[in-house]
Design a protein around this motif. Structure first.
Motif, PDB file in Angstrom:
ATOM      1  N   LYS A 126       0.816  -1.219   0.000  1.00 32.30           N
ATOM      2  CA  LYS A 126       0.000   0.000   0.000  1.00 32.30           C
ATOM      3  C   LYS A 126       0.849   1.268   0.000  1.00 32.30           C
ATOM      4  O   LYS A 126       0.520   2.253  -0.674  1.00 32.30           O
ATOM      5  N   ALA A 127       1.950   1.249   0.738  1.00 30.59           N
ATOM      6  CA  ALA A 127       2.793   2.447   0.866  1.00 30.59           C
ATOM      7  C   ALA A 127       3.421   2.851  -0.466  1.00 30.59           C
ATOM      8  O   ALA A 127       3.734   4.015  -0.686  1.00 30.59           O
ATOM      9  N   ARG A 128       3.570   1.888  -1.371  1.00 28.15           N
ATOM     10  CA  ARG A 128       4.229   2.178  -2.647  1.00 28.15           C
ATOM     11  C   ARG A 128       3.257   2.679  -3.716  1.00 28.15           C
ATOM     12  O   ARG A 128       3.665   3.209  -4.731  1.00 28.15           O
ATOM     13  N   LYS A 129       1.962   2.443  -3.510  1.00 27.42           N
ATOM     14  CA  LYS A 129       0.971   2.751  -4.537  1.00 27.42           C
ATOM     15  C   LYS A 129      -0.122   3.672  -3.995  1.00 27.42           C
ATOM     16  O   LYS A 129      -0.577   3.515  -2.863  1.00 27.42           O
ATOM     17  N   LYS A 130      -0.550   4.616  -4.831  1.00 26.63           N
ATOM     18  CA  LYS A 130      -1.687   5.462  -4.449  1.00 26.63           C
ATOM     19  C   LYS A 130      -3.005   4.734  -4.735  1.00 26.63           C
ATOM     20  O   LYS A 130      -3.956   4.847  -3.976  1.00 26.63           O
ATOM     21  N   HIS A 131      -3.024   4.029  -5.859  1.00 25.86           N
ATOM     22  CA  HIS A 131      -4.228   3.306  -6.258  1.00 25.86           C
ATOM     23  C   HIS A 131      -3.857   1.872  -6.634  1.00 25.86           C
ATOM     24  O   HIS A 131      -2.829   1.637  -7.265  1.00 25.86           O
ATOM     25  N   LEU A 132      -4.717   0.946  -6.248  1.00 28.19           N
ATOM     26  CA  LEU A 132      -4.488  -0.460  -6.572  1.00 28.19           C
ATOM     27  C   LEU A 132      -5.086  -0.778  -7.938  1.00 28.19           C
ATOM     28  O   LEU A 132      -6.274  -0.561  -8.168  1.00 28.19           O
ATOM     29  N   MET A 133      -4.248  -1.275  -8.843  1.00 31.71           N
ATOM     30  CA  MET A 133      -4.692  -1.651 -10.180  1.00 31.71           C
ATOM     31  C   MET A 133      -4.809  -3.173 -10.276  1.00 31.71           C
ATOM     32  O   MET A 133      -4.204  -3.904  -9.486  1.00 31.71           O
ATOM     33  N   LYS A 134      -5.549  -3.634 -11.263  1.00 30.00           N
ATOM     34  CA  LYS A 134      -5.681  -5.075 -11.469  1.00 30.00           C
ATOM     35  C   LYS A 134      -4.321  -5.704 -11.775  1.00 30.00           C
ATOM     36  O   LYS A 134      -4.038  -6.838 -11.367  1.00 30.00           O
ATOM     37  N   SER A 135      -3.500  -4.975 -12.496  1.00 30.41           N
ATOM     38  CA  SER A 135      -2.153  -5.490 -12.810  1.00 30.41           C
ATOM     39  C   SER A 135      -1.327  -5.680 -11.538  1.00 30.41           C
ATOM     40  O   SER A 135      -0.516  -6.607 -11.446  1.00 30.41           O
ATOM     41  N   ASP A 136      -1.546  -4.804 -10.528  1.00 27.31           N
ATOM     42  CA  ASP A 136      -0.832  -4.948  -9.246  1.00 27.31           C
ATOM     43  C   ASP A 136      -1.259  -6.238  -8.542  1.00 27.31           C
ATOM     44  O   ASP A 136      -0.425  -6.928  -7.941  1.00 27.31           O
ATOM     45  N   ILE A 137      -2.542  -6.543  -8.619  1.00 34.88           N
ATOM     46  CA  ILE A 137      -3.057  -7.775  -7.994  1.00 34.88           C
ATOM     47  C   ILE A 137      -2.408  -8.990  -8.634  1.00 34.88           C
ATOM     48  O   ILE A 137      -1.960  -9.912  -7.946  1.00 34.88           O
ATOM     49  N   LEU A 138      -2.313  -8.985  -9.969  1.00 34.50           N
ATOM     50  CA  LEU A 138      -1.701 -10.112 -10.678  1.00 34.50           C
ATOM     51  C   LEU A 138      -0.217 -10.236 -10.363  1.00 34.50           C
ATOM     52  O   LEU A 138       0.313 -11.346 -10.240  1.00 34.50           O
TER      53      LEU A 138
END
Length: 337
Positions: A66-78
């Motif tokens: 979470k600290a590295r990203k402002k918004h969670l994308m589907k690509s981040d989940i994968l």
């Protein structure tokens, strides 16, 4: 077995995780084939027990990023899912492999596993002999496995330094005209070694080891005059050494030191006659000397893209045909004479 599990997360975590109109939760549902119900800070999961446990573990791993990203994308989940599956496979492989066949790096990579019987023999040879020469085509893991063995040996306290060197074909006067310090000047020539280190070690650990001179990455030209004791030394791309350079390098070996030499005698870039390559010569010079071991890789040991094996085989067939053509031509000339 169908189960229900519920977890509680913070408001901040919920805002990051759920996505617009809970689209991230829906994406995870579809990935695993379970149901997820979100009510405020509470998440309820319903589905097969194994899948529910996997999803909960995945969500906790996602929240660590979470600290590295402002918004969670589907690509981040994968991406996170792929990392978790790799860890599972790594543990599974470790159980299946004999522990002595594995290289324990315990950093960015936890372990490194040999992919072919020849790679296993190479690892065993590096651990047993003071001088090992790995010869074979690109993609067989010669350099990567040597670097991994070096890191393992340093962490076990067997050596104090890991020294990695390569011939820099522009070494000498031209390096002096390039901007920056020595490391910046020769880095392009040594990039494959850096690639292996970055893949194996965490960045902070690699930087700390370099600052403390535990790892030295230097061009072969700067080895002259040194005696390397209590060190694990790797000479990469050794086919591009001259006979004199190879002799100079081998005589740097000090007390409690180990040398691993890697190269491909079919890819000599140095402006030499083939017979004067240092790597070609030492096969005859060091033959039969106790404490040395030669390991020969083939295209069967290539662990890169499956096309690489085919490319190497195609080149081998091409050169074989060309060589036969020259021999036939020379025979006809002799007859005419």
């Amino acid at each position: 077995m169908i189960i229900k599990r519920q977890i509680e997360i913070s408001n901040e975590d919920a805002q990051f995780l759920y996505g617009i109109k809970d689209e991230n939760l829906e994406f995870i549902e579809n990935l695993f084939g379970i149901e997820i119900f979100a009510r405020g800070n509470f998440l309820t999961f319903k589905g097969e027990s194994e899948k529910v446990e996997k999803v909960i573990n995945l969500i906790y791993e996602i929240l660590k990023h979470k600290a590295r990203k402002k918004h969670l994308m589907k690509s981040d989940i994968l991406t996170v899912l792929g990392e978790e599956e790799s860890k599972v496979e790594e543990k599974k492989d470790l159980k299946e492999e004999k522990i002595e066949d594995c290289i324990i790096v315990d950093s960015k990579r936890k372990i490194v596993l040999p992919k072919t019987p020849r790679q296993k023999s190479y690892i065993k040879a590096i651990r047993k002999y003071d001088l090992v020469v790995g010869i074979g085509p690109a993609g067989t893991g010669k350099t990567y496995l040597a670097v991994a063995c070096g890191i393992e040996a340093i962490k076990k306290g067997q050596f104090q330094r890991l020294i990695l060197t390569r011939p820099a074909l522009e070494a000498g006067e031209k390096l002096g005209f390039l901007p920056g310090d020595l490391e910046e000047k020769i880095k392009p020539y040594l990039q494959p070694i850096y690639d292996a280190l970055f893949d194996l070690l965490k960045y902070e650990e690699l930087r700390r080891w370099q600052d403390r001179k535990i790892i030295e990455i230097i061009p072969l030209a700067y080895m002259r005059g040194r005696t390397l004791s209590n060190a694990f030394i790797i000479l990469d791309e050794a086919q591009n050494t001259s006979s004199a350079q190879m002799k100079m390098f081998l005589t740097r070996l000090g007390i409690d030191a180990k040398i691993v030499i890697t190269g491909d005698i079919t890819q000599i870039d140095y402006p030499l006659n083939f017979s004067t390559s240092g790597l070609v010569e030492i096969q005859k010079i060091l033959s039969g000397i106790r404490g040395t071991k030669f390991i020969y890789f083939t295209n069967k040991d290539v662990v890169r893209h499956k096309l690489v094996k085919k490319i190497i085989s195609a080149y081998e067939k091409y050169y074989e045909k060309r060589s036969k053509g020259r021999n036939i031509s020379n025979t006809e000339e002799d007859k005419n004479k």
